[in-house]
Every structure is written in C-alpha cells, then in structure tokens.
Motif scaffolding. Structure first.
Motif, PDB file in Angstrom:
ATOM      1  N   GLN A  12     -42.513  42.430 -25.549  1.00 12.52           N
ATOM      2  CA  GLN A  12     -43.120  41.101 -25.490  1.00 12.52           C
ATOM      3  C   GLN A  12     -42.175  40.115 -24.785  1.00 12.52           C
ATOM      4  O   GLN A  12     -42.594  39.336 -23.932  1.00 12.52           O
ATOM      5  CB  GLN A  12     -43.378  40.625 -26.918  1.00 12.52           C
ATOM      6  N   THR A  13     -40.897  40.199 -25.166  1.00 12.16           N
ATOM      7  CA  THR A  13     -39.909  39.315 -24.542  1.00 12.16           C
ATOM      8  C   THR A  13     -39.851  39.533 -23.034  1.00 12.16           C
ATOM      9  O   THR A  13     -39.815  38.581 -22.255  1.00 12.16           O
ATOM     10  CB  THR A  13     -38.512  39.570 -25.160  1.00 12.16           C
ATOM     11  N   ILE A  14     -39.865  40.808 -22.622  1.00  6.43           N
ATOM     12  CA  ILE A  14     -39.788  41.100 -21.179  1.00  6.43           C
ATOM     13  C   ILE A  14     -41.016  40.554 -20.453  1.00  6.43           C
ATOM     14  O   ILE A  14     -40.905  39.937 -19.387  1.00  6.43           O
ATOM     15  CB  ILE A  14     -39.675  42.624 -20.934  1.00  6.43           C
ATOM     16  N   HIS A  15     -42.197  40.750 -21.035  1.00  7.90           N
ATOM     17  CA  HIS A  15     -43.400  40.251 -20.356  1.00  7.90           C
ATOM     18  C   HIS A  15     -43.396  38.722 -20.288  1.00  7.90           C
ATOM     19  O   HIS A  15     -43.830  38.147 -19.286  1.00  7.90           O
ATOM     20  CB  HIS A  15     -44.665  40.795 -21.035  1.00  7.90           C
ATOM     21  N   THR A  16     -42.865  38.089 -21.315  1.00  6.43           N
ATOM     22  CA  THR A  16     -42.741  36.624 -21.267  1.00  6.43           C
ATOM     23  C   THR A  16     -41.776  36.206 -20.154  1.00  6.43           C
ATOM     24  O   THR A  16     -42.039  35.270 -19.392  1.00  6.43           O
ATOM     25  CB  THR A  16     -42.244  36.079 -22.627  1.00  6.43           C
ATOM     26  N   ARG A  17     -40.664  36.940 -20.059  1.00  7.80           N
ATOM     27  CA  ARG A  17     -39.697  36.603 -18.994  1.00  7.80           C
ATOM     28  C   ARG A  17     -40.337  36.775 -17.618  1.00  7.80           C
ATOM     29  O   ARG A  17     -40.145  35.952 -16.726  1.00  7.80           O
ATOM     30  CB  ARG A  17     -38.455  37.515 -19.119  1.00  7.80           C
ATOM     31  N   ILE A  18     -41.078  37.863 -17.438  1.00  4.73           N
ATOM     32  CA  ILE A  18     -41.727  38.096 -16.139  1.00  4.73           C
ATOM     33  C   ILE A  18     -42.739  36.975 -15.856  1.00  4.73           C
ATOM     34  O   ILE A  18     -42.766  36.397 -14.764  1.00  4.73           O
ATOM     35  CB  ILE A  18     -42.413  39.475 -16.096  1.00  4.73           C
ATOM     36  N   ASN A  19     -43.556  36.657 -16.870  1.00  4.62           N
ATOM     37  CA  ASN A  19     -44.568  35.613 -16.671  1.00  4.62           C
ATOM     38  C   ASN A  19     -43.942  34.265 -16.345  1.00  4.62           C
ATOM     39  O   ASN A  19     -44.421  33.550 -15.454  1.00  4.62           O
ATOM     40  CB  ASN A  19     -45.440  35.474 -17.932  1.00  4.62           C
ATOM     41  N   ASN A  20     -42.879  33.926 -17.072  1.00  4.77           N
ATOM     42  CA  ASN A  20     -42.224  32.649 -16.799  1.00  4.77           C
ATOM     43  C   ASN A  20     -41.636  32.604 -15.393  1.00  4.77           C
ATOM     44  O   ASN A  20     -41.722  31.588 -14.701  1.00  4.77           O
ATOM     45  CB  ASN A  20     -41.127  32.378 -17.834  1.00  4.77           C
ATOM     46  N   ALA A  21     -41.050  33.724 -14.981  1.00  5.88           N
ATOM     47  CA  ALA A  21     -40.465  33.766 -13.633  1.00  5.88           C
ATOM     48  C   ALA A  21     -41.560  33.654 -12.576  1.00  5.88           C
ATOM     49  O   ALA A  21     -41.382  32.998 -11.540  1.00  5.88           O
ATOM     50  CB  ALA A  21     -39.661  35.052 -13.447  1.00  5.88           C
ATOM     51  N   CYS A  22     -42.701  34.283 -12.844  1.00  3.77           N
ATOM     52  CA  CYS A  22     -43.819  34.186 -11.895  1.00  3.77           C
ATOM     53  C   CYS A  22     -44.286  32.739 -11.783  1.00  3.77           C
ATOM     54  O   CYS A  22     -44.496  32.221 -10.690  1.00  3.77           O
ATOM     55  CB  CYS A  22     -44.986  35.073 -12.344  1.00  3.77           C
ATOM     56  N   LYS A  23     -44.424  32.075 -12.933  1.00  2.00           N
ATOM     57  CA  LYS A  23     -44.840  30.669 -12.935  1.00  2.00           C
ATOM     58  C   LYS A  23     -43.881  29.836 -12.112  1.00  2.00           C
ATOM     59  O   LYS A  23     -44.286  29.056 -11.255  1.00  2.00           O
ATOM     60  CB  LYS A  23     -44.848  30.132 -14.368  1.00  2.00           C
ATOM     61  N   LYS A  24     -42.600  30.024 -12.388  1.00  5.50           N
ATOM     62  CA  LYS A  24     -41.580  29.230 -11.698  1.00  5.50           C
ATOM     63  C   LYS A  24     -41.667  29.437 -10.183  1.00  5.50           C
ATOM     64  O   LYS A  24     -41.447  28.522  -9.398  1.00  5.50           O
ATOM     65  CB  LYS A  24     -40.194  29.630 -12.218  1.00  5.50           C
ATOM     66  N   ALA A  25     -41.999  30.664  -9.791  1.00  9.37           N
ATOM     67  CA  ALA A  25     -42.057  30.986  -8.361  1.00  9.37           C
ATOM     68  C   ALA A  25     -43.436  30.711  -7.769  1.00  9.37           C
ATOM     69  O   ALA A  25     -43.672  30.977  -6.583  1.00  9.37           O
ATOM     70  CB  ALA A  25     -41.672  32.450  -8.158  1.00  9.37           C
ATOM     71  N   GLY A 206     -34.834  44.255  -9.333  1.00  5.95           N
ATOM     72  CA  GLY A 206     -34.663  43.481 -10.557  1.00  5.95           C
ATOM     73  C   GLY A 206     -34.582  44.404 -11.760  1.00  5.95           C
ATOM     74  O   GLY A 206     -35.353  45.359 -11.871  1.00  5.95           O
ATOM     75  N   MET A 207     -33.605  44.135 -12.637  1.00  9.92           N
ATOM     76  CA  MET A 207     -33.388  44.957 -13.828  1.00  9.92           C
ATOM     77  C   MET A 207     -33.256  44.036 -15.038  1.00  9.92           C
ATOM     78  O   MET A 207     -33.570  42.844 -14.963  1.00  9.92           O
ATOM     79  CB  MET A 207     -32.141  45.819 -13.618  1.00  9.92           C
ATOM     80  N   SER A 208     -32.804  44.594 -16.166  1.00  9.55           N
ATOM     81  CA  SER A 208     -32.770  43.822 -17.421  1.00  9.55           C
ATOM     82  C   SER A 208     -32.114  42.449 -17.273  1.00  9.55           C
ATOM     83  O   SER A 208     -32.613  41.460 -17.786  1.00  9.55           O
ATOM     84  CB  SER A 208     -32.010  44.606 -18.499  1.00  9.55           C
ATOM     85  N   ASN A 209     -30.981  42.435 -16.580  1.00 12.70           N
ATOM     86  CA  ASN A 209     -30.199  41.196 -16.582  1.00 12.70           C
ATOM     87  C   ASN A 209     -30.602  40.179 -15.525  1.00 12.70           C
ATOM     88  O   ASN A 209     -30.177  39.031 -15.583  1.00 12.70           O
ATOM     89  CB  ASN A 209     -28.711  41.511 -16.384  1.00 12.70           C
ATOM     90  N   ASP A 210     -31.371  40.601 -14.547  1.00 11.00           N
ATOM     91  CA  ASP A 210     -31.592  39.667 -13.425  1.00 11.00           C
ATOM     92  C   ASP A 210     -33.036  39.679 -12.920  1.00 11.00           C
ATOM     93  O   ASP A 210     -33.303  39.280 -11.794  1.00 11.00           O
ATOM     94  CB  ASP A 210     -30.627  40.002 -12.279  1.00 11.00           C
ATOM     95  N   LEU A 211     -33.968  40.130 -13.753  1.00  9.70           N
ATOM     96  CA  LEU A 211     -35.335  40.286 -13.239  1.00  9.70           C
ATOM     97  C   LEU A 211     -35.930  38.960 -12.761  1.00  9.70           C
ATOM     98  O   LEU A 211     -36.722  38.935 -11.821  1.00  9.70           O
ATOM     99  CB  LEU A 211     -36.230  40.975 -14.270  1.00  9.70           C
ATOM    100  N   GLU A 212     -35.541  37.844 -13.383  1.00  7.71           N
ATOM    101  CA  GLU A 212     -36.078  36.547 -12.951  1.00  7.71           C
ATOM    102  C   GLU A 212     -35.714  36.268 -11.493  1.00  7.71           C
ATOM    103  O   GLU A 212     -36.545  35.785 -10.713  1.00  7.71           O
ATOM    104  CB  GLU A 212     -35.535  35.402 -13.815  1.00  7.71           C
ATOM    105  N   TRP A 213     -34.454  36.574 -11.150  1.00  9.56           N
ATOM    106  CA  TRP A 213     -34.008  36.302  -9.785  1.00  9.56           C
ATOM    107  C   TRP A 213     -34.779  37.167  -8.790  1.00  9.56           C
ATOM    108  O   TRP A 213     -35.136  36.729  -7.703  1.00  9.56           O
ATOM    109  CB  TRP A 213     -32.493  36.557  -9.646  1.00  9.56           C
ATOM    110  N   ALA A 214     -35.036  38.399  -9.191  1.00 11.12           N
ATOM    111  CA  ALA A 214     -35.788  39.305  -8.309  1.00 11.12           C
ATOM    112  C   ALA A 214     -37.233  38.823  -8.142  1.00 11.12           C
ATOM    113  O   ALA A 214     -37.774  38.830  -7.032  1.00 11.12           O
ATOM    114  CB  ALA A 214     -35.753  40.726  -8.866  1.00 11.12           C
ATOM    115  N   VAL A 215     -37.830  38.382  -9.250  1.00 13.08           N
ATOM    116  CA  VAL A 215     -39.219  37.899  -9.167  1.00 13.08           C
ATOM    117  C   VAL A 215     -39.286  36.664  -8.273  1.00 13.08           C
ATOM    118  O   VAL A 215     -40.190  36.526  -7.444  1.00 13.08           O
ATOM    119  CB  VAL A 215     -39.782  37.595 -10.578  1.00 13.08           C
ATOM    120  N   GLU A 216     -38.302  35.782  -8.409  1.00 13.58           N
ATOM    121  CA  GLU A 216     -38.293  34.597  -7.548  1.00 13.58           C
ATOM    122  C   GLU A 216     -38.156  34.970  -6.079  1.00 13.58           C
ATOM    123  O   GLU A 216     -38.637  34.248  -5.202  1.00 13.58           O
ATOM    124  CB  GLU A 216     -37.159  33.643  -7.960  1.00 13.58           C
ATOM    125  N   GLU A 217     -37.515  36.114  -5.796  1.00 13.69           N
ATOM    126  CA  GLU A 217     -37.361  36.543  -4.406  1.00 13.69           C
ATOM    127  C   GLU A 217     -38.482  37.476  -3.951  1.00 13.69           C
ATOM    128  O   GLU A 217     -38.426  38.038  -2.868  1.00 13.69           O
ATOM    129  CB  GLU A 217     -36.001  37.210  -4.195  1.00 13.69           C
TER     130      GLU A 217
END
Ligand SMILES: *Cc1c(COP(=O)(O)O)cnc(C)c1O
Length: 233
Positions: A12-25, A206-217
């Motif tokens: 759940q936490t990972i999907h939230t992180r992915i969704n938030n990163a998508c929103k931001k991007a 993108g992996m555990s520690n940096d998936l947000e940065w990868a999604v933004e790119e």
C-alpha cells in the motif's frame, strides 16, 4: 503484524508513493507499473503479494528461478528476468519468463535469437543501458545503445519494448535524476530516429529508495524489492 499484513501494508505504501510521484509529475497513476524484484524472497511471500493483486515479478538469477519455479508457477502473474544473463543460461531462463529486461550486448541477443528460432517463438526484451557510467555496472554504454538496438532489430525473435537501467546508486537527487533522464532522452531519440517503435516506449527504472525520482523522469515501470519484502539478508 503477520508477515502477510506486513507485505500488504508495504505494498500500500509503495502504491501511494507511486501515485504521489505521478501526481507531482502531472502523470496518470496508471502510467507506471510496479515490478516486484523477488530475489532472495521465498515463494510464500511472493504468493502473498500476487494474491494481494500484484501482477509482475522479476528475478535476477536463473538458478533461483529454477529453484523457486515449481512453487510459484501457478501464480497468475507476468515473470521477467532482470539480472545479468550469462549465455549458457539462456535455454533455462526461457522456460520461466516472458520478458528479459537485461539485454545489454549483441552476443547475448544473437544467442537468444538462435535459441528462440529453434523453439519457434519470440520474446519481449528491454535493452539495458548503463546510465551511471560506472564500470562495474551492467548495461550497454549510452554511446553504443543505438547501434545495439539497430542490430537487435535485425533479429526476428526479440521484440524491444523499451529501455532499462539500474541508474546511479546515490542519495544525490540531481545526479540520480540525471541518469534516469539520460535513459528517457535515449528512448525519445531512438523513437525519433525510427529505431524504436512508437509503442516500444517503456522505461524500466527506479527502485525502493528512489522510485519517485524515476517516475518524475518518466519511468513506466519501477522495480521494487526491499521496500516490500524487507532488507535482504
Ligand atoms: C534488486 C533489484 C531491484 C530492487 O532493488 P530494491 O532496492 O530492493 O528495491 C531492482 N532492479 C534490479 C535489477 C535489482 O536487482
């Protein structure tokens, strides 16, 4: 918490992180797929994640697929190979996966093609690029990537779906993003040159520690292990 509750909560936490990163991007949440990196993870835990709704797993070692496959072969999920692949393991790995994300040299591609011709089938692949310029890393050098793609395109059985990279392992956001941006730019240029089909636009990064940065790119697939299954022993 039981093991199962831990995995559910981590997912759940990972999907939230992915969704938030998508929103931001400014991207849709459905533009990024989660691949679970299951190296060293026992079959029971992989089963829990798939029963929770996950659809894609990736292993790094052929030997480990061989050992675990019977225990996970009934799971309704897609299986990829994401680790360094030795040519003497080709025949074996093709029993387990529908996609190889780590094609980074022509001799590997040609030997895969020869085996697939023999079996009368084709397979999806990603071309793995070394975007961190670290010599220890797998992946083709960025300057040689187009040549490799051209040569793979001449082989009949390998369908390139996109590009993959490990990226720079660092906590420096700008440098990590730079390595992911390089992969995106290579993909865009390859499509513009007609080397990649317009729909062969996947970016696995993108992996555990940096998936947000990868999604933004621009990642279309993030590969996550430890943040879901815990630290590897
Ligand atoms: C292990 C691994 C991952 C996941 O790494 P975590 O830091 O555990 O999320 C992603 N990609 C590859 C190729 C891996 O080997």
């Amino acid at each position: 918490m039981t093991e199962q509750q831990e995995i559910l909560s981590a997912l759940q936490t990972i999907h939230t992180r992915i969704n938030n990163a998508c929103k931001k991007a400014g991207r849709g949440a459905d533009e990024v797929r989660l691949l679970l990196a299951t190296k060293t993870v026992p079959p029971e835990k992989i089963r829990m994640a798939v029963e929770a709704g996950e659809t894609l797993i990736g292993e790094n070692r052929v030997q480990e697929y061989t050992e675990k496959f019977d225990a996970i072969k009934d799971l309704p999920c897609e299986r990829h190979f994401i680790g360094h692949l030795q040519t003497n393991k080709i025949k074996e790995v093709l029993k387990y996966v529908s996609c190889i994300q780590s094609v980074d040299r022509i001799d590997l591609a040609e030997k895969l093609d020869a085996r697939l011709q023999h079996e009368g089938r084709s397979i999806d692949i990603f071309v793995e690029v070394n975007t961190s310029f670290e010599e220890s890393k797998s992946g083709i050098e960025p300057a040689k990537a187009f040549d490799l793609i051209k040569r793979i395109n001449r082989l009949g059985t390998l369908k390139i779906k996109g590009l993959m990279t490990i990226g720079l392992l660092s906590e420096d956001e700008l440098l990590v993003k730079k390595s992911y941006r390089l992969l995106r730019e290579l993909r865009d240029e390859a499509i513009a040159k007609g080397l990649l089909a317009v729909d062969s636009d996947e970016l696995s990064m993108g992996m555990s520690n940096d998936l947000e940065w990868a999604v933004e790119e621009g990642a279309t697939m993030v590969r996550v292990g430890s943040a879901v299954f815990g630290k590897r022993g």
